[in-house]
Design an enzyme around this catalytic site. Structure first.
Site, PDB file in Angstrom:
ATOM      1  N   HIS A   1     -10.940  -6.403   8.023  1.00 29.90           N
ATOM      2  CA  HIS A   1     -12.520  -6.783   7.082  1.00 29.90           C
ATOM      3  C   HIS A   1     -13.481  -5.624   7.596  1.00 29.90           C
ATOM      4  O   HIS A   1     -14.030  -5.330   6.580  1.00 29.90           O
ATOM      5  CB  HIS A   1     -11.933  -7.407   6.205  1.00 29.90           C
ATOM      6  CG  HIS A   1     -11.114  -8.554   6.027  1.00 29.90           C
ATOM      7  ND1 HIS A   1     -10.257  -8.920   6.988  1.00 29.90           N
ATOM      8  CD2 HIS A   1     -10.187  -8.697   4.703  1.00 29.90           C
ATOM      9  CE1 HIS A   1      -9.141  -9.236   6.045  1.00 29.90           C
ATOM     10  NE2 HIS A   1      -9.210  -9.513   4.958  1.00 29.90           N
TER      11      HIS A   1
ATOM     12  N   GLU B   1       0.316  -1.418  -0.530  1.00 32.22           N
ATOM     13  CA  GLU B   1       0.006   0.268  -0.097  1.00 32.22           C
ATOM     14  C   GLU B   1       0.931   1.797   0.073  1.00 32.22           C
ATOM     15  O   GLU B   1       0.486   2.537  -0.861  1.00 32.22           O
ATOM     16  CB  GLU B   1      -0.853   0.121   0.923  1.00 32.22           C
ATOM     17  CG  GLU B   1      -1.848  -1.111   1.387  1.00 32.22           C
ATOM     18  CD  GLU B   1      -1.566  -2.547   1.485  1.00 32.22           C
ATOM     19  OE1 GLU B   1      -0.125  -2.398   1.433  1.00 32.22           O
ATOM     20  OE2 GLU B   1      -2.407  -3.298   0.948  1.00 32.22           O
TER      21      GLU B   1
ATOM     22  N   PHE C   1      -8.284  -2.994   0.927  1.00 36.12           N
ATOM     23  CA  PHE C   1      -9.686  -2.887   2.748  1.00 36.12           C
ATOM     24  C   PHE C   1      -8.989  -1.814   3.068  1.00 36.12           C
ATOM     25  O   PHE C   1      -8.396  -1.555   3.155  1.00 36.12           O
ATOM     26  CB  PHE C   1      -9.700  -4.066   3.583  1.00 36.12           C
ATOM     27  CG  PHE C   1     -10.624  -4.915   2.585  1.00 36.12           C
ATOM     28  CD1 PHE C   1     -11.947  -5.622   3.027  1.00 36.12           C
ATOM     29  CD2 PHE C   1      -9.871  -6.644   1.984  1.00 36.12           C
ATOM     30  CE1 PHE C   1     -12.627  -6.793   2.674  1.00 36.12           C
ATOM     31  CE2 PHE C   1     -10.485  -6.902   1.574  1.00 36.12           C
ATOM     32  CZ  PHE C   1     -11.964  -7.280   1.556  1.00 36.12           C
TER      33      PHE C   1
HETATM   34  C1  LIG Z   1      -1.213  -4.603   3.902  1.00 34.56           C
HETATM   35  C2  LIG Z   1      -2.795  -6.260   3.296  1.00 34.56           C
HETATM   36  N1  LIG Z   1      -3.381  -6.178   1.702  1.00 34.56           N
HETATM   37  C3  LIG Z   1      -3.585  -6.610   1.443  1.00 34.56           C
HETATM   38  C4  LIG Z   1      -4.298  -7.995   2.489  1.00 34.56           C
HETATM   39  C5  LIG Z   1      -5.655  -8.001   1.223  1.00 34.56           C
HETATM   40  N2  LIG Z   1      -4.652  -9.713   1.383  1.00 34.56           N
HETATM   41  C6  LIG Z   1      -4.773 -10.872   1.802  1.00 34.56           C
HETATM   42  S1  LIG Z   1      -3.883 -12.297   1.306  1.00 34.56           S
HETATM   43  C7  LIG Z   1      -3.621 -11.173   0.132  1.00 34.56           C
HETATM   44  C8  LIG Z   1      -2.165 -12.353  -1.018  1.00 34.56           C
HETATM   45  C9  LIG Z   1      -0.810 -12.470  -0.562  1.00 34.56           C
HETATM   46  O1  LIG Z   1      -0.412 -13.171  -1.606  1.00 34.56           O
HETATM   47  P1  LIG Z   1       1.152 -13.734  -0.132  1.00 34.56           P
HETATM   48  O2  LIG Z   1       1.367 -13.191   0.503  1.00 34.56           O
HETATM   49  O3  LIG Z   1       1.638 -14.010  -2.252  1.00 34.56           O
HETATM   50  O4  LIG Z   1       0.550 -15.446   0.265  1.00 34.56           O
HETATM   51  P2  LIG Z   1      -0.340 -17.017   0.335  1.00 34.56           P
HETATM   52  O5  LIG Z   1      -1.785 -16.004  -0.017  1.00 34.56           O
HETATM   53  O6  LIG Z   1      -0.291 -15.954  -2.100  1.00 34.56           O
HETATM   54  O7  LIG Z   1       0.201 -17.248   0.639  1.00 34.56           O
HETATM   55  C10 LIG Z   1      -3.995 -10.201  -0.016  1.00 34.56           C
HETATM   56  C11 LIG Z   1      -3.394  -9.215  -1.424  1.00 34.56           C
HETATM   57  C12 LIG Z   1      -4.233  -7.892   3.006  1.00 34.56           C
HETATM   58  N3  LIG Z   1      -4.692  -9.065   4.133  1.00 34.56           N
HETATM   59  N4  LIG Z   1      -2.833  -6.782   3.608  1.00 34.56           N
END
Ligand SMILES: Cc1ncc(C[n+]2csc(CCOP(=O)(O)OP(=O)(O)O)c2C)c(N)n1
Ligand SMILES: Cc1ncc(C[n+]2csc(CCOP(=O)(O)OP(=O)(O)O)c2C)c(N)n1
Ligand SMILES: [Mg+2]
Ligand SMILES: [Mg+2]
Lengths: 383, 325, 383, 325
Positions: free
Chosen positions: B129, B60, B83
Site C-alpha cells: 500500500h 483489476e 491502490f
Molecule cells: C488485488 C487487490 N485488489 C484490491 C485490494 C484491496 N482490498 C483489500 S481486501 C478487499 C476486499 C476483499 O473482499 P473479500 O475477498 O470478500 O474478503 P473479505 O475482506 O470480505 O474477507 C479489497 C478490495 C487488494 N488487497 N488486492
C-alpha cells in the site's frame, strides 16, 4: 488438544447443494438425525477444544481493535464473526499440512502453534513478529506453524498454494494445502488459475472461500452472477461444497471430508463457507455507508460463538462460570503477550537490506551504509 | 477561489467532467456507496447515478479490460485502482492492449482512458500500500504517466487527462490527499500535460521531483537556503512524456542536478532524468548527478520512516551534487 | 447476400448438453426431424452464401500458406478445418455488431466486408493493411468491418470485448459483440474476468470458443479438467452451449439464438464449438511431434466444407461443375488481390512515430529524425 | 570441447541440472512433446519423464504461481514462458510474490526459481514476439535478471541461476538461438552472476551491451577499429544486480560511455547505466553518455529492420560519444 479422528465413512457430504450444509441451527440445535458430535466422532474434549479456540480467536481479535484505539497498532483487520469458518477448517488439518492464510486468518493461526507474542508482534510490527515487522497487521505467517506469509494482493495466495500442492504431489507427500480467501477473491484470475491447474494436475489443494457477504463495501451479487461460489468448481471439473460457515461442526465436517479425499489422491476441492463479517472491513473502514445496522444486528444474533456455546450448553458441557473463567484466562495470556511483543522493540533497519536477496549485493550494502549515516545525522540534527 | 485539499480537488475534477461529458464513466472497487477507500469519489454515485459511477467485482483485470473496451467505443472511462500496488493482475491489459492499441491498429483505434490510483508511501501501508511504480508504466511506450503534487495541479491535470486522447496513468500521492491545502480555481481548470512547473527559481542546483517528494524537497530547500544554497525546484508533473526542455534549461543555468523520488533507485525515473542530462547536457554539468530515492528493497512496514527519502536525505543529496560532501 | 432471418421461436436450443448440438451429421445428413434449413428459416440462397463464404475462407487460407512457401510472408497461422465455426457464427451477426477476432479469424472477416487486398496486405505487411503492417500475419482488424485489432496475447480480446459490450449497454445500443478464442484461451484470467463481469453487468457479450483439440501441442485434457468448456459458464451464472463446430448450420443456429437473446437484453453467453485444426498450428509448427497422421486424417474426413457440400448436393443445390467454377472465380480474385497488396509497398517508417500517441511528443519526433538520418547513412554506406 | 549454439547450450544446461538434482522441474506451454516452440527443451521429457518435464495449461499466471509454490517447498522450478511478451498475465505473481517473498517473510521463506524466456527482436515477430522488457523486471527489487550473449555463457549462466538461491528472470536472445556457435565446456560449467565480461579491451570508449546487441556491437566495433577508434566492449550478462565496478573501472580508463540495447530508451537499462556513471564518475567523463536503443514506440512488424539498433546506429552512437558528430 489435537484430534485423532477421521471422517467416519458413514458421513456423506455432498457437493453442489442448493442450501448450505449445516449440523446445528442458529440456536445450536442439531439439524438432521443424531447428535452431530457423535456422527462426526468428536468427543467432548474435542468440542471444548473447538470452542476454546474460537473464543481465543475472538479475544485476539478484540485486542487487535484495542491496540488500534490505543494508537499502538496502525491498522487492524478483523476476523469477528468468521471464527467458526477459520477454526472449523483449520481443525481438519494435520500439523504437517500447509496453510495459505488470508488477512483474516491471523488470530486463528494460534491454533497451529503460532504464539500470542508472535501474533501481536506482527500486529505491532516489532521483533517478536517472525516476519520482522515487514508487513501491515493481518499479514501473519510462520514457517513453524506451516503457514505461508501472504502478501496483500487478494487471491494471490490461491495460485501460490496451487504450486505448493504441486510440490506435495511431486514429493509424494501425504500432506495437503488449504488456501483461504474471501468471496471477493473468486473474481481474480488467481482463483481461476489455481483451480484450473489443480484440476488438471489433480493436486491436494483445498480452496476455502469465506463468503462474508461483502468485499469491503461491494455486496456479494456484484461479485458474480453465479448462484453460489461453490458452483464455480464446475468450471474446473472439481467438487464444490457449500457450507454454513457459522456452524463450526459443519465447517469441520466438510473440510475433513475434502482433506481426506485430497490426502488419498482424490484431488482438489472448493469450499464456500457462508458467513458474515460483524465488524467494519478494517480499522480504516466505515461500514455504515454500505450496510444497515439492522442487517449487522441480525447477523450478530447468528454469532458462531453464541451458537456453538448454546450447543455445548444443551449438552451440559458449558456454563457461565466456565465461560468467565476461560475468558479471563485468555485475557491474561493476551495481555502478557502484548506486553512482551511491545517491549521487543523495532526490527533492526540493517536487516532490511540483507533480506532482499539471499546474499546482499554491493549496491544494497552501500544503501545500508547511507541509511546508517542518515540515521546518525538525523539524531544529531533532528530531522 | 475555494480552498481545497488534493483529495477534494480530484473529486472536483471528476464531478466537473462527469457533469460536462456523458461519455465519462467512473468505476472501480468500492467507488460507489463507499466513495472509495480514500473517500475521493464520495457523493458521485448519488449525484450521477449508478450507470455513471459504479462498483465492479474485485478484479483489476476486469476493470482495465472494461476501461479499454469502453474507450474503444468512444467513451471516456476513468477507472480507479484501489491502490496502484494492486494493478498487476491487470497489467497485461495495460502493457499489451492499452499502451499499444493506437500503434498496432495503424491509428484506426485509440483508447483514451484514465487509470487513477493512489500511490506512494507515508501511510504505514507496508509493502503493498506504498509502492511507486511509475517507472514501469513509463517504460511502456504509448502510455502517459501524470502525478500531481498540489491541489490546483491535481484538479487541472486530472481534467486535462480525462480530455486527452491518449491513455493515462494518473497517480495520486496518498500521503498528502488531505494534508496540503490551497486555493484552486473554481469551475473549469486545466493544466497542460508534459509541461513541468518551476516551483522555485534558483541558481545553484536543479532539483527535479514530483508527488509527495515535492513537499519533502521544499522542506529541505528551506534548510538549504539557510545555508546560503539557492536551489531551483522543478515539479515534473508529467512523468512520461516528460518536459526535457525545462529540465535542460534549468541545468544549463545551475550546472548541477539532483532528482528526488520515492521509488527504488535502480531503473527509476531518477535514472532516466539523469541519463537525459548526461546525454544532452554533459558539457554544462559540473558535479555528479545525484539520485535521492527510496532504497532498492521492497517497502517495509514498521521501518517505513527509514525507507522514504526525507529532508535529511535530500539535503545530503544536494550537498553531494554541490560536492560539499 | 445478407440474411434477414431470425431464429424461429420454435427452435429450442439448450445450454449444457452433454453432446454437441448438431443439425447435420458427418455425411451431411440431417440429424433430427425435418430439413435443418427449413427449421432455421434459411433459403437456398442463404445456404449457398454460407458455402461460398466457407470456400473463400479456405482459399484465402491456402494462399496464406503459399505466400509463406514463396518466402513472401514471414509467417502464417491457419484456419483450415475451422471454417464452419467462424463463418456460421459470423453469419449470425448484423453488420452493426462488433467482432473481437482471434488470430484464426482473419480470412473469415472477408464475410464482413474486409477486402481481399486488405487481408493480404495484412499477411504481407504492406500498405493495403488497414493497420499499416504493424503486426504479424493473423492479426487482422478493420474498423470498417467492425472488427477490432487483436494483439497476440491469447484471451486478451475477451476482456476488452467485455468492455465493448459495456459501452453498448451504456449507450443502449441494440448491437452485440462476439469474442473469439481457442480452447486454450479459457485458461487465461482474461476469460475469467470477461465472463464474470459480463454476468454481473448482464452485457451483450458472446464468447465463442473454438475447441480445436490442441493449444499448439497441448491437448485439450491438459487445458482443464472440466468435462466441456461450455460448462465453465456455470461459474458466471451464464448459459453455456456446446455445438458441433464443423456443422455450419448448428453453429449458426446456436449463435443466432444467443445473439438474439443478448440483443434483447438477455445477457451474455458462452459457446463451445467442437472442431479440429487440420494444419499445423502455424507455419512455424511441426505437428508430427504431438499428434498422429491417423488422427489428422480421421478429422480430414470430417472437413466442414465436404460435409456441408454433401448436404447441398443432397438438396440438389450443388455439383462438381459449380464447385469448379466457384473455386476458379475465387482463385482469380485472390491472385489479383495478392498482386495489389504486394505492389502496395512497405509502410512509411515515419508513421511509426506518429501513431504511438494521438500527437507525437518531441522525443518521438527527434527519434524519427534520427531514423531518417540513419536510413540516409545506410543508403550511402551500406549497413 | 563440443561446439554448440546458444539454444543447444541452454538445453545442455537444463539436461545437466535435471540429471544432477531431482529438485529441478522444467515446465511451461509446449515444453513436453513439442520440445518448446524453439525446440529448446526437445528430448528432455523423453529423457526425464513427465513428472520432471511437463506441459501446463495456457496460463502464465498459473505457470508462475506453480513455480512460486514449488520453490517455497524447496524445489528448483525452471518455468518457461513461451515469449517474454506473454508474461504479463502472470506479472502479479512476479511483482507481488516472487520479488518480495524473502523480504516480506523476514527471511523465513525464499523462492529460488528460474523463469526462462526468449526475448528480443529480429525474427519478424512484431509487437508481441520481439520485446525486451528487462528494465521492468530490473526495477522490482528482489529479482535477478540475467541475459547471455554467447553459447558458453548461456550454459554457464543458466546453470548458475538454477543453483542460485534467488529468483531469476533468464532472458534468451531468440534471434541468435541458433545463429552463434562456439566451443562450450562439456559437463558442469558455471559462470558467476553479477560479473560483467570484458569482451574486448580498448582505450577510447566504453560500450556496455548484452544479448543480441552484443553481436551487433562487435560488428560496429570492427568498422570503428578501421577508423582508428579503439572501443572497450563490456557484455553485462547480469542486468540486475549489475556489475557497477567493472563499468566504472572501464569508464575510468576511457572517459566515454555508450550503452547499446534493443529496448526503448526511456527508463531503460541504458538510462540506468548512464545514471550510475553520471552519479559516481562524472569527473572522469569527457563526453556525453550516449544511449543507443530501440525507439520509444511499440515494436513494429513490417518495419522491424528500421526499429532495431544496427551497426549504423551503433557507429553513430559511438561517434557522438567521441564528439565526432
Ligand atoms: C488485488 C487487490 N485488489 C484490491 C485490494 C484491496 N482490498 C483489500 S481486501 C478487499 C476486499 C476483499 O473482499 P473479500 O475477498 O470478500 O474478503 P473479505 O475482506 O470480505 O474477507 C479489497 C478490495 C487488494 N488487497 N488486492
Ligand atoms: C498469453 C499467451 N501465451 C502464449 C502464447 C503463444 N501461443 C500462441 S497461440 C497458442 C495456443 C493457443 O491455443 P488455443 O487457444 O487452443 O487456440 P488455437 O491456436 O488452438 O486455435 C499459444 C500458446 C500467446 N500468444 N499468448
Ligand atoms: Mg467478503
Ligand atoms: Mg486450440
Amino acid at each position: 488438544m489435537s484430534k485423532e479422528t477421521q471422517t467416519p465413512p458413514s458421513l456423506k457430504i455432498q457437493p453442489f447443494t442448493e442450501e448450505p450444509i449445516r449440523f446445528i441451527d442458529d440456536e445450536g440445535r442439531p439439524v438432521g438425525e443424531g447428535d452431530p458430535a457423535a456422527v462426526l466422532g468428536l468427543e467432548d474434549s474435542h468440542l471444548l477444544f473447538l470452542y476454546e479456540a474460537m473464543v481465543r480467536t475472538r479475544e485476539i481479535d478484540r485486542m487487535g481493535w484495542i491496540l488500534v484505539r490505543q494508537g499502538k497498532a496502525a491498522f487492524y483487520i478483523s476476523i469477528g464473526g468468521q471464527e467458526a469458518a477459520h477454526i472449523g477448517s483449520l481443525y481438519a488439518l494435520d500439523p504437517e499440512d500447509w496453510v495459505m492464510p488470508y488477512y483474516r486468518t491471523e488470530p486463528s493461526l494460534h491454533l497451529r502453534g503460532a504464539t500470542l507474542e508472535e501474533i501481536f508482534g506482527q500486529i505491532l510490527g516489532t521483533n517478536t513478529d517472525p516476519s520482522k515487522g515487514r508487513q501491515m497487521p493481518g499479514h501473519f505467517g510462520s514457517k513453524k506453524a506451516r503457514a505461508f506469509v501472504l502478501g496483500s494482493t487478494v487471491a494471490l495466495g490461491h495460485v501460490t498454494a496451487m504450486g505448493v500442492a504441486m510440490a506435495l504431489k511431486y514429493r509424494k507427500e501425504r500432506q495437503v494445502v488449504i488456501s483461504y480467501g474471501g468471496e471477493g477473491s473468486t473474481s481474480e484470475g488467481h482463483f481461476h488459475s489455481a483451480l484450473n491447474f489443480a484440476g488438471v494436475f489433480q493436486l491436494p489443494l483445498i480452496v476455502f472461500i469465506q463468503n462474508n457477504h461483502y468485499a469491503i463495501s461491494v455486496p456479494r451479487p456484484r461479485q458474480t452472477a453465479a448462484k453460489t461460489l461453490a458452483i464455480k468448481a464446475k468450471a474446473y471439473g472439481l467438487p464444490g461444497y457449500y457450507v454454513d460457515g457459522n456452524d463450526v461442526l459443519a465447517v469441520y465436517a466438510v473440510t475433513q471430508t475434502v482433506v481426506d479425499q485430497a490426502r488419498a489422491g482424490g484431488g482438489p476441492a472448493l469450499i464456500e463457507a457462508l458467513t458474515y463479517r460483524l465488524d467494519p472491513h478494517s480499522s480504516a473502514d466505515d461500514d455504515k455507508r454500505y450496510r444497515s445496522t439492522e442487517e449487522v444486528e441480525a447477523w450478530r444474533r447468528k454469532d458462531p460463538l453464541i451458537r456453538f456455546r448454546k450447543y455445548l450448553e444443551s449438552k451440559g458441557l458449558w456454563d457461565e462460570t466456565k465461560e468467565q473463567e476461560l475468558r479471563e484466562r485468555i485475557q491474561k495470556e493476551i495481555e502478557n503477550a502484548v506486553e512482551i511483543a511491545e517491549n521487543a522493540g523495532l526490527p533492526d533497519p540493517r536487516e532490511m537490506f540483507l533480506e532482499v536477496y539471499a546474499d546482499a549485493p554491493p549496491h544494497l550494502l552501500e544503501e545500508m551504509q547511507e541509511l546508517l549515516q542518515e540515521i546518525q545525522e538525523s539524531r544529531q540534527g533532528g530531522k | 477561489m475555494p480552498v481545497m485539499t488534493i483529495g477534494e480537488a480530484i473529486r472536483d475534477a471528476l464531478r466537473g467532467e462527469l457533469a460536462r461529458d456523458d461519455r465519462v464513466l467512473v468505476f472501480g472497487e468500492d467507488v460507489g456507496k463507499r466513495g472509495g477507500v480514500f473517500n475521493i469519489t464520495q457523493g458521485l454515485q448519488e449525484e450521477f447515478g449508478e450507470e455513471r459511477v459504479f462498483d465492479t467485482p474485485l478484479d483489476e483485470n476486469g476493470i482495465l479490460g472494461m476501461a479499454t473496451g469502453l474507450a474503444l467505443m468512444g467513451l471516456r472511462p476513468v477507472a480507479e485502482i484501489q491502490f496502484i500496488d494492486f494493478i498487476w493482475p491487470g497489467f497485461d491489459v495495460i502493457a499489451s492492449d492499452i499502451a499499444k492499441y493506437r500503434f498496432r491498429s495503424g491509428g484506426q483505434y485509440g483508447v483514451p482512458l484514465v487509470i487513477r490510483s493512489p500511490y506512494g508511501g507515508g501511510v504505514k501501508g507496508g509493502l503493498y500500500h506504498s509502492q511507486s511504480p511509475e517507472a514501469i508504466f513509463g517504460h511502456l511506450s504509448g502510455l502517459k504517466v501524470v502525478i500531481p503534487s498540489t491541489p490546483s495541479d491535481a484538479k487541472g491535470l486530472l481534467t486535462s487527462v480525462i480530455r486527452d486522447d491518449d491513455p493515462v496513468i494518473f497517480l495520486e500521492p496518498k500521503k498528502i490527499y488531505f494534508a496540503v491545502k490551497e486555493e484552486v480555481p473554481a469551475g473549469e481548470h486545466t493544466v497542460p500535460l508534459s509541461k513541468a512547473r518551476i516551483a522555485r527559481s534558483g541558481k545553484d542546483v536543479t532539483v527535479v521531483t514530483y508527488g509527495y517528494m515535492f513537499h519533502e524537497t521544499m522542506k529541505a530547500v528551506e534548510a538549504l537556503v539557510q545555508e546560503g544554497i539557492d536551489p531551483e525546484v522543478i515539479d515534473l508533473r508529467t512523468i512520461v512524456p516528460y518536459d526535457a526542455e525545462t529540465i535542460l534549461e534549468s541545468v544549463g543555468k545551475t550546472g548541477k542536478l539532483v532528482i528526488v523520488i520515492e521509488a527504488p533507485k535502480i531503473l527509476s525515473v531518477a535514472s532516466e532524468i539523469s541519463a537525459l542530462v548526461a546525454e544532452k547536457a554533459i558539457d554544462v554539468l559540473d558535479g555528479p548527478i545525484v539520485r535521492v530515492t527510496g532504497w532498492d528493497t521492497p517497502f517495509p512496514y514498521a521501518l517505513e520512516s527509514y525507507y522514504m527519502p526525507n529532508r535529511t536525505r535530500i539535503i545530503r543529496g544536494v550537498k553531494k551534487a554541490l560536492s560539499l560532501i
